[in-house]
Write a protein that holds these residues in place. Structure first.
Motif, PDB file in Angstrom:
ATOM      1  N   VAL A 175       0.853  -1.185   0.000  1.00  0.00           N
ATOM      2  CA  VAL A 175       0.000   0.000   0.000  1.00  0.00           C
ATOM      3  C   VAL A 175       0.891   1.237   0.000  1.00  0.00           C
ATOM      4  CG1 VAL A 175      -1.757   1.288   1.282  1.00  0.00           C
ATOM      5  CG2 VAL A 175      -1.873  -1.215   1.176  1.00  0.00           C
ATOM      6  N   ASP A 176       0.838   1.988  -1.102  1.00  0.00           N
ATOM      7  CA  ASP A 176       1.612   3.231  -1.161  1.00  0.00           C
ATOM      8  C   ASP A 176       0.701   4.398  -0.791  1.00  0.00           C
ATOM      9  OD1 ASP A 176       0.006   3.679  -3.337  1.00  0.00           O
ATOM     10  OD2 ASP A 176       1.560   3.180  -4.800  1.00  0.00           O
ATOM     11  N   GLU A 177       1.224   5.585  -0.892  1.00  0.00           N
ATOM     12  CA  GLU A 177       0.469   6.733  -0.407  1.00  0.00           C
ATOM     13  C   GLU A 177      -0.869   6.883  -1.132  1.00  0.00           C
ATOM     14  OE1 GLU A 177       2.951  10.223  -0.142  1.00  0.00           O
ATOM     15  OE2 GLU A 177       1.205  11.429   0.437  1.00  0.00           O
ATOM     16  N   GLU A 178      -0.821   6.693  -2.419  1.00  0.00           N
ATOM     17  CA  GLU A 178      -2.025   6.864  -3.214  1.00  0.00           C
ATOM     18  C   GLU A 178      -3.092   5.834  -2.848  1.00  0.00           C
ATOM     19  OE1 GLU A 178      -3.166   6.864  -7.985  1.00  0.00           O
ATOM     20  OE2 GLU A 178      -1.243   6.065  -7.255  1.00  0.00           O
ATOM     21  N   LYS A 179      -2.665   4.562  -2.855  1.00  0.00           N
ATOM     22  CA  LYS A 179      -3.617   3.501  -2.514  1.00  0.00           C
ATOM     23  C   LYS A 179      -4.150   3.693  -1.096  1.00  0.00           C
ATOM     24  CE  LYS A 179      -1.254   0.022  -5.307  1.00  0.00           C
ATOM     25  NZ  LYS A 179      -0.280  -1.085  -5.183  1.00  0.00           N
ATOM     26  N   SER A 180      -3.288   4.144  -0.227  1.00  0.00           N
ATOM     27  CA  SER A 180      -3.670   4.340   1.158  1.00  0.00           C
ATOM     28  C   SER A 180      -4.896   5.244   1.260  1.00  0.00           C
ATOM     29  CB  SER A 180      -2.497   4.950   1.923  1.00  0.00           C
ATOM     30  OG  SER A 180      -2.876   5.289   3.228  1.00  0.00           O
ATOM     31  N   LYS A 181      -4.891   6.289   0.463  1.00  0.00           N
ATOM     32  CA  LYS A 181      -6.046   7.210   0.505  1.00  0.00           C
ATOM     33  C   LYS A 181      -7.313   6.521   0.009  1.00  0.00           C
ATOM     34  CE  LYS A 181      -3.306  11.371  -0.049  1.00  0.00           C
ATOM     35  NZ  LYS A 181      -2.591  12.059  -1.144  1.00  0.00           N
ATOM     36  N   LYS A 183      -6.338   2.367   4.330  1.00  0.00           N
ATOM     37  CA  LYS A 183      -5.418   1.567   5.144  1.00  0.00           C
ATOM     38  C   LYS A 183      -4.057   2.250   5.127  1.00  0.00           C
ATOM     39  CE  LYS A 183      -8.140  -1.615   6.448  1.00  0.00           C
ATOM     40  NZ  LYS A 183      -8.409  -1.781   7.878  1.00  0.00           N
ATOM     41  N   LYS A 184      -3.289   2.066   6.170  1.00  0.00           N
ATOM     42  CA  LYS A 184      -2.006   2.755   6.269  1.00  0.00           C
ATOM     43  C   LYS A 184      -0.990   2.248   5.237  1.00  0.00           C
ATOM     44  CE  LYS A 184       0.130   4.116   9.701  1.00  0.00           C
ATOM     45  NZ  LYS A 184       1.060   3.998  10.831  1.00  0.00           N
ATOM     46  N   ILE A 185      -0.070   3.115   4.893  1.00  0.00           N
ATOM     47  CA  ILE A 185       1.026   2.740   4.003  1.00  0.00           C
ATOM     48  C   ILE A 185       1.826   1.596   4.633  1.00  0.00           C
ATOM     49  CG2 ILE A 185       3.214   3.577   3.010  1.00  0.00           C
ATOM     50  CD1 ILE A 185       1.905   6.402   2.989  1.00  0.00           C
ATOM     51  N   GLY A 186       2.182   0.611   3.816  1.00  0.00           N
ATOM     52  CA  GLY A 186       2.982  -0.495   4.342  1.00  0.00           C
ATOM     53  C   GLY A 186       2.796  -1.742   3.518  1.00  0.00           C
ATOM     54  N   LYS A 187       3.429  -2.803   3.977  1.00  0.00           N
ATOM     55  CA  LYS A 187       3.343  -4.094   3.299  1.00  0.00           C
ATOM     56  C   LYS A 187       2.407  -4.989   4.107  1.00  0.00           C
ATOM     57  CE  LYS A 187       6.456  -7.934   2.215  1.00  0.00           C
ATOM     58  NZ  LYS A 187       7.853  -8.370   2.324  1.00  0.00           N
ATOM     59  N   TYR A 188       1.507  -5.653   3.373  1.00  0.00           N
ATOM     60  CA  TYR A 188       0.543  -6.543   4.042  1.00  0.00           C
ATOM     61  C   TYR A 188       0.631  -7.921   3.406  1.00  0.00           C
ATOM     62  CZ  TYR A 188      -1.577  -2.192   5.702  1.00  0.00           C
ATOM     63  OH  TYR A 188      -1.791  -0.955   6.276  1.00  0.00           O
ATOM     64  N   VAL A 189       0.900  -8.931   4.202  1.00  0.00           N
ATOM     65  CA  VAL A 189       0.870 -10.310   3.700  1.00  0.00           C
ATOM     66  C   VAL A 189      -0.283 -11.036   4.369  1.00  0.00           C
ATOM     67  CG1 VAL A 189       2.069 -12.528   3.745  1.00  0.00           C
ATOM     68  CG2 VAL A 189       3.305 -10.455   3.100  1.00  0.00           C
ATOM     69  N   THR A 190      -1.107 -11.683   3.549  1.00  0.00           N
ATOM     70  CA  THR A 190      -2.260 -12.404   4.085  1.00  0.00           C
ATOM     71  C   THR A 190      -2.115 -13.885   3.760  1.00  0.00           C
ATOM     72  OG1 THR A 190      -3.531 -10.465   3.496  1.00  0.00           O
ATOM     73  CG2 THR A 190      -4.764 -12.410   4.176  1.00  0.00           C
ATOM     74  N   ILE A 191      -2.214 -14.709   4.778  1.00  0.00           N
ATOM     75  CA  ILE A 191      -2.143 -16.161   4.586  1.00  0.00           C
ATOM     76  C   ILE A 191      -3.540 -16.721   4.819  1.00  0.00           C
ATOM     77  CG2 ILE A 191      -1.030 -18.293   5.361  1.00  0.00           C
ATOM     78  CD1 ILE A 191       1.211 -16.511   6.553  1.00  0.00           C
TER      79      ILE A 191
END
Lengths: 350, 350, 350, 350
Positions: free
Chosen positions: A61-67, A71-79
């Motif tokens: 999630v970068d700044e643009e997607k965050s808006k 969701k906050k900027i960062g890396k999300y891994v979902t299992i």
């Protein structure tokens, strides 16, 4: 795309103009899973791999997607996985969890303190994931000073700050105090989450480096725990254990539409009575607006997001938007907590 | 009077000289109860009152006494009672506990924060008194800022810092951090204690303003929590839930002596066989050294304190000086914890 | 050899004749372990093998031995091990447990019902072994009628009849009723036991085909559950989790004697002060009666059995002969229960 | 009025004829509360009294009504209340519960055995009401033979037969076996129930003399426990602790209609935006079919019963009709269980 307003609800054939505007910024979709938040926006394409029926999805999630997705900027891994009461399945999930968690952890020195924090309430089953996991964490911080630790083992401490309703103190205040005193180089936070999908309940682990809001799943959001607020890298590990009534209703309304369309299309077939079952979900049914509106009237006009907002308007004021948990949680929570603590222990000792 | 040396053990008729000197400063009598510590010294006369079979003893330890009995300067109130599984009995104890605890508490303002701390380990039954009591404390600190509290209710927060073996952090460090952040005007600490008397197990509440050493009962003594270390008044409430093997053995040896003397004196009576039972403890039997030594040889020469020191020498090196708890603890601990939290809640809301 | 009378206690040099006769048939040595009962009689030679630090002892009690040691006729296998909180150690014990238990089980047909019974009280930690193990047993009896079971899996049912203090009903009555209704071909009973040795607590599994008395460890003996009373083969699996105060005292008195003799012998050595520690137990110290009596007077005259009987006379009438459990039981009981249920599950599915 | 067929779903303006017939006898509405079952039929008028905000409703189901509502012949008393975490409220409910339960109990003699049975699964929180209540029942049956009981106390025994998934044995088989062996004159059964109303969850006690089906709330219905099957009077006490997804969705759809009508009617008022909140439920809104169909299309045509049946068709085949429980159950279940066991104890001892 959500525009933070629901309009046109009630703009109907009768010519009534029912302009009902709801400020959606007030409406808090109860998901802590970024994988669910991006479902609102087709422009975000997560990268997904499947290992032996366990699905791993990575989202940056970068700044643009965050808006867009909130969701906050960062890396999300979902299992995502199935049942973990089966030992083989559990071992498989544990292995993948270790592999994925390891990628988040960067430590220079075995002597660098890792502070593991189990958020949540040990007296409420669906909220007890954090405290249960902490019970299984091997701590070594106190042994380090006495040189009693095998040098392969990372310096580890662990706390369960409980919840504000039981302590009377902001959870972030407790964590900040102890972090200031112990000076960890890395914080790992474990918490129960809320999902907007029943299918993901107790079957998903989210790992992120973006921090966490204690109690965002159950109850009110509290102050953030993150690199920004603590000046220490924070890795958050969460498993959704609760959904709200809005989720159950909006899921069901979508199923009703698919069921209706499927039924209508297959009604003339002789074998119809035999085949209905769950087939309506297996086939790729094309939802058309005409059928949707026929079945559900004005409600059929709403987008998913608008429907959830309407449900929020209806249910929240009467206290009905209850947070619920499937009754099998009692059998699953120990197993889920043990995956997390075993995974962390494993990484810390090599 | 203990001189911190055991000598003369082995100086016997055979002329052997067995000079066995043990440095008693190393020997930690496992009592957290000041009422037991003063039994070593006849010059300290506690003041005792009995209300409806509940005994309340008040001891003021000044600098001089502190040196003799090895307990910190302060006021100690001990409430001794029988069974608390009986509801009437429990209510009686609760009432007296409230009355006595109230005398320790001085607060100027309902807005002054009281921080209640439940020491101990929630996963070990005899050590779970503190965490269990905290579960029942009504916290209000977070409501104060929102003006959501009835003005009669004191500002209260509550934490369970767990034990160093589970956190890897000194318990006193956790407490100091949170006290620094929340600035309480009074700290109340609840903990399980160790006793040197089986009779007092689960039947005694000690209240003191002298502070507490976490884990002094079970496991190793940790850093002190007190006015001196925190600069905040500390009231400690404790209930003994464990004894060590030394206590059981030295108690029994004393019973054997009384039993022997009683038996010898009554042996000629025709009704002897019927009456032995527990009579040997009811009568005021005068213990003479001759009988003691006859029955127990060299061991009969030892004072209580010397006997405990010898037992420590024998048992500690082989890891036998186990900490034990009567099996009925599982039924009592909830009831004891509820007396403490109800008592505190009651005082905080008027 | 016990003659059920203690005599001569008090027959001493002073010429006093203190004839104190106690009828030992009233004195119930609190051991449920046959391996401990045979220690009274040198003529019974058990066969012992050691596999990777786990000791397996087999004892066949025939009619003659049965009278001597007061244990029922049958085969008794005892598995002795160290810590089972360590995963490797636990796996080792589990493997040996499966191997030994398998020898006791003879079933003709996968359709033959095995009824597994967890005795004890789930609300008292040391007495909860049986109910905890039952929680992990895979039951299949109800699936058999629906042909829902893999044919390799034995027909299994499982019950937890609780204890008479909670049900008001003899445990054997409950078991007989359910056995009559379900007609099992084999009954496996799991229970907590009492030991007369602290070393064996939570470190021993006893398997026997001689049946069991519910509650013989903790509380009063209830009616027997055995082939004789139920007409169905009964295999009993037990782990000692409690000792009584008599055990602790008599153990300690024996240690004192060894400690004294060792000390006397080594006192002249320059390194004496350094080496005492637990050395007195490592060396093979020859106990001579002269030293024993010197140290312990009349008490030094008693055999182990007489000492325990005397302690029973002293402690029982005053209610002091408390049943105790080491505080680590809270950490061990889950692990011990899981060895038993995993072992049974394994045997039942191949 | 339900005719056990849903027809006309899909008979719409477009002229499609979608004749979808579902045999409703297959559809098991998940309510164990007779007060909910009668809501389907206006001809049954229950008698309701309110004592200090606690509502007590009495329903006599005769043969005719039994056929209509699908509940067994018998007397049903329902006690509805608010929160029982408040001590005053709990005491009030306890008092009324005792008064109502007493009317069901007829015993000639203190020596007549009452067998109290706690159905359900102690390892699943919402299903643990029965086992928890049994933990608090004072049993006396075993003391009667020893004449150890105060003559005012009824002869009482208590069992927790667990659930078939854990025992492998039909619960009714276990109960019948033990009843045959102990010959009670009265059986009291305690169980968790399912409700079709979220409002009644954890806020309703149902007492009936018509017997009970174990597991009817959670999981599959098992064989009946009643006067007819056991030849002993059976009083069943139940509290609803779970709902299914159908309930949540159909409740919400009804709220949506009311919300929509209310909104439409008040939209022109200046204060509209302020007043919406939960007002739509407070006012007595007249639902007209036109609005209902406008809002919800075909779904708006369905009766409550037809809607639930449709939802069953949609959700059951995909395993979505999950059984859920509000997360506050962890805080309520102990309190609810204690009302039941205290109430029974009180009645048994006078």
């Amino acid at each position: 795309m959500p525009n933070n307003k629901i309009s046109d609800l009630g703009n109907n054939k009768n010519g009534d103009i029912m302009k009902h505007e709801v400020d959606l910024s007030d409406y808090n979709i109860r998901t802590d899973l970024t994988i669910e938040a991006i479902e609102k926006d087709a422009t975000i394409a997560p990268s997904t791999k499947t290992y032996d029926q366990v699905r791993v999805t990575e989202i940056d999630v970068d700044e643009e997607k965050s808006k867009i997705i909130g969701k906050k900027i960062g890396k999300y891994v979902t299992i995502e996985f199935d049942d973990v009461t089966d030992k083989n399945n559990k071992d498989k999930v544990l292995k993948i969890f270790i592999k994925e968690l390891e990628k988040f952890i960067k430590l220079d020195n075995k002597n660098d303190l890792v502070l593991v924090i189990g958020l949540g309430n040990d007296t409420s089953t669906p909220d007890s994931l954090g405290p249960l996991a902490i019970d299984g964490i091997n701590v070594t911080n106190h042994l380090y000073e006495l040189s009693l630790v095998d040098e392969n083992y990372q310096r580890v401490a662990a706390i369960t700050p409980s919840v504000m309703g039981k302590t009377g103190i902001e959870t972030s205040t407790i964590i900040k105090s102890i972090a200031d005193a112990t000076k960890p180089k890395l914080i790992i936070v474990i918490d129960s989450l809320a999902s907007t999908s029943v299918e993901r309940l107790n079957r998903t682990i989210q790992i992120t480096n973006s921090g966490i809001f204690p109690g965002s799943g159950i109850g009110n959001r509290r102050k953030e725990i993150s690199l920004e607020t603590l000046n220490i890298p924070v890795i958050a590990i969460g498993i959704p254990t609760v959904v709200d009534a809005i989720t159950i209703v909006s899921d069901t309304i979508n199923y009703m539409i698919k069921h209706y369309i499927y039924t209508k299309e297959h009604l003339h077939l002789p074998k119809y009575k035999l085949v209905i079952g769950n087939n309506y979900l297996k086939e790729d049914i094309k939802i058309n607006n005409q059928d949707k509106e026929l079945l559900l009237g004005l409600v059929g006009h709403l987008s998913d997001y608008e429907l959830r907002s309407l449900l929020n308007d209806v249910l929240s004021p009467i206290g009905y938007n209850l947070i619920v948990t499937p009754t099998e949680i009692d059998y699953l929570i120990d197993s889920l907590a043990s995956i997390i603590c075993q995974g962390i222990n494993e990484i810390m000792q090599h």
